[in-house]
Design a protein around this motif. Sequence first.
Motif, PDB file in Angstrom:
ATOM      1  N   PRO A 148       2.692  35.141 -56.969  1.00 41.32           N
ATOM      2  CA  PRO A 148       3.556  34.822 -58.031  1.00 41.32           C
ATOM      3  C   PRO A 148       5.252  35.097 -57.388  1.00 41.32           C
ATOM      4  N   LYS A 149       4.897  36.116 -56.433  1.00 48.45           N
ATOM      5  CA  LYS A 149       6.799  36.356 -56.014  1.00 48.45           C
ATOM      6  C   LYS A 149       6.779  36.068 -54.539  1.00 48.45           C
ATOM      7  N   GLY A 150       6.470  35.149 -54.217  1.00 57.20           N
ATOM      8  CA  GLY A 150       6.208  34.484 -52.951  1.00 57.20           C
ATOM      9  C   GLY A 150       5.524  33.111 -53.147  1.00 57.20           C
ATOM     10  N   PHE A 151       6.287  32.624 -51.983  1.00 58.66           N
ATOM     11  CA  PHE A 151       6.067  31.121 -51.427  1.00 58.66           C
ATOM     12  C   PHE A 151       4.930  30.933 -50.720  1.00 58.66           C
ATOM     13  N   SER A 152       3.744  30.976 -50.830  1.00 58.61           N
ATOM     14  CA  SER A 152       2.897  30.269 -49.327  1.00 58.61           C
ATOM     15  C   SER A 152       2.659  29.131 -48.949  1.00 58.61           C
ATOM     16  N   PHE A 153       2.345  28.471 -47.664  1.00 57.88           N
ATOM     17  CA  PHE A 153       2.976  26.809 -47.444  1.00 57.88           C
ATOM     18  C   PHE A 153       1.740  26.770 -47.278  1.00 57.88           C
ATOM     19  N   PHE A 154       0.820  25.585 -48.115  1.00 58.72           N
ATOM     20  CA  PHE A 154      -0.514  25.207 -48.718  1.00 58.72           C
ATOM     21  C   PHE A 154      -0.279  23.437 -47.968  1.00 58.72           C
ATOM     22  N   TYR A 155      -1.572  23.321 -47.770  1.00 54.86           N
ATOM     23  CA  TYR A 155      -1.608  21.223 -47.527  1.00 54.86           C
ATOM     24  C   TYR A 155      -1.943  20.947 -48.650  1.00 54.86           C
ATOM     25  N   TRP A 156      -1.295  19.815 -48.472  1.00 55.35           N
ATOM     26  CA  TRP A 156      -1.000  18.386 -50.207  1.00 55.35           C
ATOM     27  C   TRP A 156      -2.785  18.304 -49.487  1.00 55.35           C
ATOM     28  N   GLY A 157      -3.515  18.465 -50.676  1.00 55.52           N
ATOM     29  CA  GLY A 157      -4.972  18.137 -50.058  1.00 55.52           C
ATOM     30  C   GLY A 157      -6.281  18.465 -50.550  1.00 55.52           C
ATOM     31  N   ILE A 158      -6.592  18.382 -51.566  1.00 55.92           N
ATOM     32  CA  ILE A 158      -7.964  18.977 -51.130  1.00 55.92           C
ATOM     33  C   ILE A 158      -9.911  18.689 -51.028  1.00 55.92           C
ATOM     34  N   THR A 159     -10.490  18.871 -50.658  1.00 58.85           N
ATOM     35  CA  THR A 159     -11.887  18.546 -50.428  1.00 58.85           C
ATOM     36  C   THR A 159     -12.412  19.555 -51.182  1.00 58.85           C
ATOM     37  N   PRO A 160     -13.171  17.900 -52.288  1.00 57.20           N
ATOM     38  CA  PRO A 160     -13.779  19.571 -52.812  1.00 57.20           C
ATOM     39  C   PRO A 160     -15.516  19.695 -52.859  1.00 57.20           C
ATOM     40  N   GLU A 161     -15.773  20.570 -53.337  1.00 59.96           N
ATOM     41  CA  GLU A 161     -16.975  21.015 -53.300  1.00 59.96           C
ATOM     42  C   GLU A 161     -17.568  20.922 -52.586  1.00 59.96           C
ATOM     43  N   PHE A 162     -18.353  19.442 -53.445  1.00 57.05           N
ATOM     44  CA  PHE A 162     -19.541  18.902 -52.837  1.00 57.05           C
ATOM     45  C   PHE A 162     -18.934  17.682 -51.228  1.00 57.05           C
ATOM     46  N   GLY A 163     -17.983  17.681 -51.252  1.00 55.87           N
ATOM     47  CA  GLY A 163     -17.881  16.748 -49.502  1.00 55.87           C
ATOM     48  C   GLY A 163     -16.646  18.031 -48.809  1.00 55.87           C
ATOM     49  N   ARG A 164     -17.169  18.813 -48.387  1.00 58.23           N
ATOM     50  CA  ARG A 164     -16.553  19.870 -47.599  1.00 58.23           C
ATOM     51  C   ARG A 164     -16.543  18.681 -46.611  1.00 58.23           C
ATOM     52  N   ASN A 165     -15.082  19.229 -45.615  1.00 55.73           N
ATOM     53  CA  ASN A 165     -15.356  18.506 -43.846  1.00 55.73           C
ATOM     54  C   ASN A 165     -14.771  17.314 -44.003  1.00 55.73           C
ATOM     55  N   LYS A 166     -14.899  16.758 -44.923  1.00 50.99           N
ATOM     56  CA  LYS A 166     -14.738  15.476 -44.949  1.00 50.99           C
ATOM     57  C   LYS A 166     -13.088  14.614 -44.092  1.00 50.99           C
ATOM     58  N   PRO A 167     -12.676  13.610 -43.750  1.00 45.81           N
ATOM     59  CA  PRO A 167     -11.297  13.248 -42.826  1.00 45.81           C
ATOM     60  C   PRO A 167     -10.627  13.678 -44.237  1.00 45.81           C
ATOM     61  N   VAL A 168      -9.297  13.936 -43.452  1.00 49.17           N
ATOM     62  CA  VAL A 168      -8.261  13.819 -44.690  1.00 49.17           C
ATOM     63  C   VAL A 168      -7.829  12.876 -45.410  1.00 49.17           C
ATOM     64  N   SER A 169      -8.097  11.676 -45.330  1.00 47.94           N
ATOM     65  CA  SER A 169      -8.230  10.212 -45.726  1.00 47.94           C
ATOM     66  C   SER A 169      -9.462  10.233 -47.253  1.00 47.94           C
ATOM     67  N   GLN A 170     -10.047  11.608 -47.229  1.00 45.54           N
ATOM     68  CA  GLN A 170     -10.840  11.102 -47.906  1.00 45.54           C
ATOM     69  C   GLN A 170     -10.717  12.117 -49.343  1.00 45.54           C
ATOM     70  N   LYS A 171      -9.519  13.467 -49.019  1.00 47.86           N
ATOM     71  CA  LYS A 171      -9.959  14.406 -49.708  1.00 47.86           C
ATOM     72  C   LYS A 171      -8.578  13.466 -50.635  1.00 47.86           C
ATOM     73  N   LEU A 172      -9.477  14.997 -51.752  1.00 48.24           N
ATOM     74  CA  LEU A 172      -8.154  14.366 -52.977  1.00 48.24           C
ATOM     75  C   LEU A 172      -7.110  14.751 -53.317  1.00 48.24           C
ATOM     76  N   ILE A 173      -5.777  14.185 -54.277  1.00 48.32           N
ATOM     77  CA  ILE A 173      -4.673  14.585 -53.683  1.00 48.32           C
ATOM     78  C   ILE A 173      -3.847  14.944 -55.447  1.00 48.32           C
ATOM     79  N   ASN A 174      -4.952  14.194 -56.746  1.00 50.06           N
ATOM     80  CA  ASN A 174      -4.211  14.489 -58.075  1.00 50.06           C
ATOM     81  C   ASN A 174      -5.156  14.645 -58.442  1.00 50.06           C
ATOM     82  N   ALA A 175      -5.714  15.638 -59.863  1.00 56.13           N
ATOM     83  CA  ALA A 175      -6.682  15.978 -60.426  1.00 56.13           C
ATOM     84  C   ALA A 175      -5.993  14.918 -62.110  1.00 56.13           C
TER      85      ALA A 175
END
Length: 232
Positions: free
Chosen positions: A46-73
């Motif tokens: 919590p005391k530092g910024f990290s840089f992450f990619y916006w878009g998660i691949t759910p555990e049941f669908g790993r390695n899907k292409p970027v277009s299939q990732k979820l961006i909201n929940a």
Amino acid sequence: MCGRYSLSKSKIELEERFQAEMLADFSPRYNIAPTQLVPVITSDSPKGFSFFYWGITPEFGRNKPVSQKLINARAESVHQKASFKNSFKRRRCIIPADGFYEWKRLGKKTTIPHRFTLENNALFSFAGIWDEYETVDGENQHTFLILTTEPNQLVSDVHDRMPVILDKGSEKKWLDSYSSEEELIDLLKPYPSDHMISYPVSPLVNSIKNDSPALIRKTSPMDQHGNYTLFG
């Protein structure tokens, strides 16, 4: 949903507002889109910024292409869904922002982009969760998604969902590993509309190739002849 937002403040402003250190360089962003690498603050650090990619691949669908990732929940069910509940418990984050965009539909083919900010144009954050997954190349990537909830009165005129916005006190609870599930769920509510403003912006924001201060300026959606225009 929330599919585009802005973070037009400087690195110094971000560090001061969130009381966190940013080791990487940062330039103001006016049109942040899914798949891009952006600053977040995690419950692990919590005391530092990290840089992450916006878009998660759910555990049941790993390695899907970027277009299939979820961006909201959906905030209403994030603690219950098998694909998200572990992140909800252990991998929460906040996503700094100073505005977000939604598109108001006028007719079958016309949409007008609107920007939503706090009334004083202050920095705020979205509630989010993050995850780590293995890419098709065998690399580990850190990704996040933004939680959404029912819209407040202001946003409901444009869209049927809005991102969960946190104030400073809520941010501390959201990142606290000792917060109970009940306390966390209680944070996931629409932000009061009387503390927000919205206004139409240029349709140039429609393209993620555009990322300039012009995108966050108020524009008139129609000229004097009733034609849609980029300029007020």
